[in-house]
Design an enzyme around this catalytic site. Structure first.
Site, PDB file in Angstrom:
ATOM      1  N   TYR A  68      -0.781  -1.213 -12.065  1.00 53.69           N
ATOM      2  CA  TYR A  68      -2.232  -1.247 -12.211  1.00 53.69           C
ATOM      3  C   TYR A  68      -2.737  -0.583 -13.491  1.00 53.69           C
ATOM      4  CZ  TYR A  68      -1.822  -2.627  -7.334  1.00 53.69           C
ATOM      5  OH  TYR A  68      -1.468  -3.265  -6.176  1.00 53.69           O
ATOM      6  N   CYS A  78     -15.238   4.285 -26.841  1.00 57.93           N
ATOM      7  CA  CYS A  78     -16.571   4.851 -27.041  1.00 57.93           C
ATOM      8  C   CYS A  78     -17.290   5.108 -25.727  1.00 57.93           C
ATOM      9  CB  CYS A  78     -17.390   3.942 -27.946  1.00 57.93           C
ATOM     10  SG  CYS A  78     -16.847   4.112 -29.634  1.00 57.93           S
ATOM     11  N   GLU A  79     -16.738   5.991 -24.933  1.00 58.58           N
ATOM     12  CA  GLU A  79     -17.342   6.392 -23.659  1.00 58.58           C
ATOM     13  C   GLU A  79     -16.927   7.823 -23.383  1.00 58.58           C
ATOM     14  OE1 GLU A  79     -17.804   4.217 -20.321  1.00 58.58           O
ATOM     15  OE2 GLU A  79     -17.723   2.260 -21.307  1.00 58.58           O
ATOM     16  N   GLY A  81       0.789  -1.233   0.000  1.00 57.11           N
ATOM     17  CA  GLY A  81       0.000   0.000   0.000  1.00 57.11           C
ATOM     18  C   GLY A  81       0.818   1.279   0.000  1.00 57.11           C
ATOM     19  N   ARG A 130      -7.548   3.768 -14.617  1.00 56.62           N
ATOM     20  CA  ARG A 130      -7.501   4.398 -13.293  1.00 56.62           C
ATOM     21  C   ARG A 130      -8.176   5.771 -13.207  1.00 56.62           C
ATOM     22  NH1 ARG A 130      -3.746   5.458 -10.547  1.00 56.62           N
ATOM     23  NH2 ARG A 130      -4.417   4.560  -8.566  1.00 56.62           N
ATOM     24  N   GLY A 182       3.716  -3.297  -4.238  1.00 61.44           N
ATOM     25  CA  GLY A 182       3.459  -3.533  -5.659  1.00 61.44           C
ATOM     26  C   GLY A 182       3.666  -2.228  -6.404  1.00 61.44           C
ATOM     27  N   ARG A 183       2.683  -1.321  -6.224  1.00 56.84           N
ATOM     28  CA  ARG A 183       2.708  -0.011  -6.878  1.00 56.84           C
ATOM     29  C   ARG A 183       4.048   0.702  -6.698  1.00 56.84           C
ATOM     30  NH1 ARG A 183      -1.961   3.021  -7.188  1.00 56.84           N
ATOM     31  NH2 ARG A 183      -2.745   1.758  -5.467  1.00 56.84           N
TER      32      ARG A 183
HETATM   33  N1  LLP Z   1      -0.879  -7.004  -0.433  1.00 55.78           N
HETATM   34  C1  LLP Z   1      -2.202  -7.199  -0.536  1.00 55.78           C
HETATM   35  C2  LLP Z   1      -2.832  -8.244   0.267  1.00 55.78           C
HETATM   36  C3  LLP Z   1      -2.964  -6.418  -1.410  1.00 55.78           C
HETATM   37  O1  LLP Z   1      -4.273  -6.607  -1.500  1.00 55.78           O
HETATM   38  C4  LLP Z   1      -2.314  -5.421  -2.202  1.00 55.78           C
HETATM   39  C5  LLP Z   1      -3.073  -4.604  -3.150  1.00 55.78           C
HETATM   40  C6  LLP Z   1      -0.927  -5.276  -2.074  1.00 55.78           C
HETATM   41  C7  LLP Z   1      -0.241  -6.073  -1.170  1.00 55.78           C
HETATM   42  C8  LLP Z   1      -0.139  -4.301  -2.891  1.00 55.78           C
HETATM   43  O2  LLP Z   1      -0.518  -2.985  -2.723  1.00 55.78           O
HETATM   44  P1  LLP Z   1       0.411  -1.833  -3.378  1.00 55.78           P
HETATM   45  O3  LLP Z   1       1.728  -1.889  -2.680  1.00 55.78           O
HETATM   46  O4  LLP Z   1       0.538  -2.144  -4.802  1.00 55.78           O
HETATM   47  O5  LLP Z   1      -0.314  -0.581  -3.141  1.00 55.78           O
HETATM   48  N2  LLP Z   1      -6.072  -1.277  -8.584  1.00 55.78           N
HETATM   49  C9  LLP Z   1      -5.807  -0.320  -7.516  1.00 55.78           C
HETATM   50  C10 LLP Z   1      -4.939  -0.912  -6.437  1.00 55.78           C
HETATM   51  C11 LLP Z   1      -5.522  -2.191  -5.833  1.00 55.78           C
HETATM   52  C12 LLP Z   1      -4.613  -2.772  -4.797  1.00 55.78           C
HETATM   53  C13 LLP Z   1      -5.105  -4.103  -4.358  1.00 55.78           C
HETATM   54  N3  LLP Z   1      -4.305  -4.749  -3.368  1.00 55.78           N
HETATM   55  C14 LLP Z   1      -5.183   0.937  -8.124  1.00 55.78           C
HETATM   56  O6  LLP Z   1      -5.019   0.996  -9.345  1.00 55.78           O
HETATM   57  O7  LLP Z   1      -4.882   1.890  -7.406  1.00 55.78           O
END
Ligand code: LLP
Length: 435
Positions: A393, A364-365, A251, A333, A295-296
């Protein structure tokens, strides 16, 4: 002014006013690979893997960094994460299959998700996935039976929901009471899950996991939730919970626009490690292995999307629409989360912005807008636009809406470029169709 903070580390503007990433001219990349195209800067990607390992392990050596594959994964990237010494967090049999396809060590994989199927759990148990993060009573029973049938003992974490609001978008908030994810501490379900997991004969409970949401720009939610979950764990010692592992998820935020200033990786590390170690000391608990799941924050800043401008529509006194050859099919996004991005003119970086425009996609939106009311120099058909901070993402949530092929992904490094995913063809899109 060039918003360097939202671009990959290697991004620069050359003397002709053209954007360069990883030593490669972006106009030449757009020419060679076509547009839209996603560029990933390998140096930034690897540097961020190393920063996470370093910032956490220098404060707490027993830290594992698992890359959250949902941000985006493919076989070439899985190799890079393996080389950098990261584990993987996967949320589907598909992400697990990518790891398997390159021989990623599956004992370094954690399997997440609120509704894993029987087939996915069997795939995990059979192939030796290190940890399954169990999310429901249904899964607890199912996994125990699957492990028993395979004559194995599966190591697990229990995912709890601590009831802490990380103050981010409601669609990406996961650790509050009203969420589909995890066992709530508040309702007593988390304690019940721990008891059942301890009693399950083919499961070995290693510890607890939570994930509050994403992106989280504040440190306080991590501190609060870690303290709360560790106290919860201490209360269950007598019931057989030995906290060998502990994960506050991922996160970690990144800057999408020039005025955003998320905490540094070291700030997150300091907040997480200091809270965990001091609370464990206070409660007389042994220090667990710490697992973090960025992740992000690993892949996001490495990515830059390149688009070519086509139609331009000026509605006098209302708005000027500049349309590009991609849009919500490769970056959902803005439409889904009202995400805001910087947009720069890749070939006119030395020109002052003179007009307010809205960047529209080709889908088309009416909601297919990549950026609204931004300032750019005068643009014309054929010009290339670059949108930074799109590594996470965007490719992973891309679709074939309107049957547009998904864009290619190109890795750049030291002046070299390498295709790690080719552009889809119309044939690719019809592969699964049966006439
Ligand atoms: N661990 C778990 C259990 C998670 O559910 C997630 C993300 C992460 C780690 C990694 O989070 P990050 O470090 O990437 O923030 N599609 C959305 C983000 C959804 C995240 C879902 N879970 C967006 O585009 O902002």
């Amino acid at each position: 002014m060039f918003p360097q903070t939202v671009f990959p580390d290697t991004a620069l503007v050359d003397p002709h006013g053209q954007l360069v990433i990883g030593g490669c001219n972006t106009l030449e990349l757009a020419e060679e690979y076509g547009t839209p195209v996603y560029i990933l800067d390998e140096a930034t990607l690897r540097a961020r893997c190393r920063s996470f390992l370093q910032e956490f392990q220098q404060r707490y050596s027993a830290t594992t960094v698992d890359y959250a594959a949902k941000a985006y994964i493919n076989p070439a990237l899985a190799r890079i994460f393996q080389e950098e010494g990261l584990g993987l967090d996967v949320v589907s049999g598909g992400e697990l299959a990518i790891a398997q396809s390159v021989g990623f060590p599956l004992e370094k994989v954690t399997f997440h998700g609120n509704n894993k199927s029987r087939e996915e759990l069997a795939q995990a148990v059979e192939h030796g996935v290190g940890i399954v993060a169990v999310d429901s009573f249904y899964e607890l029973d199912l996994l125990d039976r699957i492990a028993a049938d395979a004559r194995k003992v599966q190591e697990i974490l229990i995912r709890v929901s601590p009831g802490v609001d990380p103050h981010t978008h409601v669609h990406t908030t996961t650790g509050i009471l009203d969420t589909k994810f995890g066992f709530s501490i508040q309702t007593g379900h988390a304690a019940e899950a721990v008891r059942r997991a301890v009693a399950a004969s083919n499961l070995k409970l290693l510890g607890l996991h939570f994930h509050l949401g994403s992106p989280i720009f504040e440190l306080e939610p991590y501190r609060l939730a870690i303290d709360l979950v560790l106290r919860f764990a201490a209360g269950l010692r007598e019931e057989g919970l030995e906290l060998e592992m502990f994960s506050p998820g991922g996160g970690f935020a990144i800057a999408y626009t020039r005025d955003e200033e998320p905490p540094a990786i070291g700030d997150y590390a300091e907040a997480i490690v200091s809270t965990m170690t001091s609370t464990c000391d206070e409660l007389g608990m042994a220090q667990p292995r710490l697992i973090i799941e960025p992740g992000r924050s690993i892949i996001g800043p490495a990515g830059v999307a390149l688009y070519r401008i086509g139609a331009i529509k000026d509605i006098p006194g209302v708005r000027k629409y500049v349309s590009v050859d991609g849009g919500m099919g490769d970056n959902i996004r803005p439409a889904l989360y009202q995400a805001v991005y910087e947009v720069v003119p890749a070939g006119k970086m030395d020109q002052d912005p003179t007009e307010k425009v809205t960047i529209a996609g080709k889908y088309c939106e009416s909601g297919d807008l990549l950026a609204s009311d931004i300032m750019l120099p005068e643009m014309e058909a054929g010009d290339v636009l670059a949108i930074p901070a799109v590594g996470a993402y965007c490719p992973s949530m891309a679709s074939n809406y309107n049957l547009n092929p998904r864009p290619p992904i190109v890795l750049v490094n030291n002046g070299q470029s390498r295709l790690i995913r080719r552009r889809e063809s119309y044939q690719d899109m019809m592969l699964c169709d049966v006439v």
